[in-house]
Design an enzyme around this catalytic site. Structure first.
Site, PDB file in Angstrom:
ATOM      1  CE  LYS A   1      -3.512  -2.450   2.703  1.00 53.40           C
ATOM      2  NZ  LYS A   1      -4.223  -2.543   3.915  1.00 53.40           N
TER       3      LYS A   1
ATOM      4  CE1 TYR B   1      -9.018  -3.265   1.760  1.00 55.25           C
ATOM      5  CE2 TYR B   1      -8.022  -1.240   0.518  1.00 55.25           C
ATOM      6  CZ  TYR B   1      -7.857  -2.352   1.135  1.00 55.25           C
ATOM      7  OH  TYR B   1      -6.545  -2.473   1.500  1.00 55.25           O
TER       8      TYR B   1
ATOM      9  CG  ASN C   1      -2.804  -2.817   7.294  1.00 59.03           C
ATOM     10  OD1 ASN C   1      -2.639  -2.474   6.268  1.00 59.03           O
ATOM     11  ND2 ASN C   1      -3.728  -3.615   7.837  1.00 59.03           N
TER      12      ASN C   1
ATOM     13  CD  GLU D   1      -8.261  -9.471  -3.038  1.00 61.08           C
ATOM     14  OE1 GLU D   1      -9.091  -9.276  -2.094  1.00 61.08           O
ATOM     15  OE2 GLU D   1      -7.213  -9.703  -2.811  1.00 61.08           O
TER      16      GLU D   1
END
Ligand code: RTP
Length: 157
Positions: A16, A56, A121, A135
């Protein structure tokens, strides 16, 4: 680009923007590569709002959803999207990454070693065969995922 190929799984792993900003790209790749997994797809991408929202989608009702999507799509740093392949890579990937909340993530896991905040995270990993398949299809075109062999696979034969 499905989750499995002849019993060998594939999973979607994404560093991320916070992980990229913190310089964790090589560390993450190293942990998966040294474990024995095969990198079959990788790219830097700033996801569109649509892509992040779909990724998400199951968290839509959660209070942090909007902030999460904004952060993933801000472009302050890209996401490093990857497809990793190998035996049990979906479950093993989750172990390598560690628990969602850094407070619960064991030392030795990526989140356990490098993160302190659930909202930052550093990394994502598919949590099931179904989500891996979805995904990978969401983030990668079929032509962006590659079949190739480690030299030691050739040596065994
Ligand atoms: P991921 O999908 O990113 O691997 O995370 P996960 O399955 O371990 O956890 P999940 O419950 O699906 O949550 C997805 C991501 O949402 C962010 N989050 N923020 N601010 C908060 O309280 C909060 N809670 C979750 C995290 O980035 C988490 O990885």
């Amino acid at each position: 680009a499905a989750g499995t190929k002849g019993g060998i799984e594939r999973t979607f792993i994404a560093i991320k923007p916070d992980g990229v900003q913190r310089g964790l790209v090589a560390e993450v790749i190293n942990r998966f590569e040294r474990k024995g997994y095969k990198l079959v797809g990788i790219k830097a991408i700033v996801p569109s709002k649509e892509l992040a929202e779909e990724h998400y989608g199951d968290l839509k009702a959660r209070p942090f959803y909007k902030g999460l999507v904004n952060y993933m799509t801000s472009g302050r740093a890209p996401v490093i999207a990857m497809v990793w392949e190998g035996p049990d890579v979906i479950r093993q990937g989750r172990r390598i990454i560690g628990a969602t909340n850094p407070l619960d993530a064991e030392p030795g896991s990526i989140r356990g070693d490098y993160t302190i905040s659930v909202g930052r995270n550093a990394i994502h990993g598919s949590d099931s065969f179904e989500s891996a398949t979805i995904e990978i299809g969401l983030w990668f075109k079929p032509t962006e995922v590659f079949d190739w062999k480690f030299t030691h696979e050739e040596w065994i034969i």
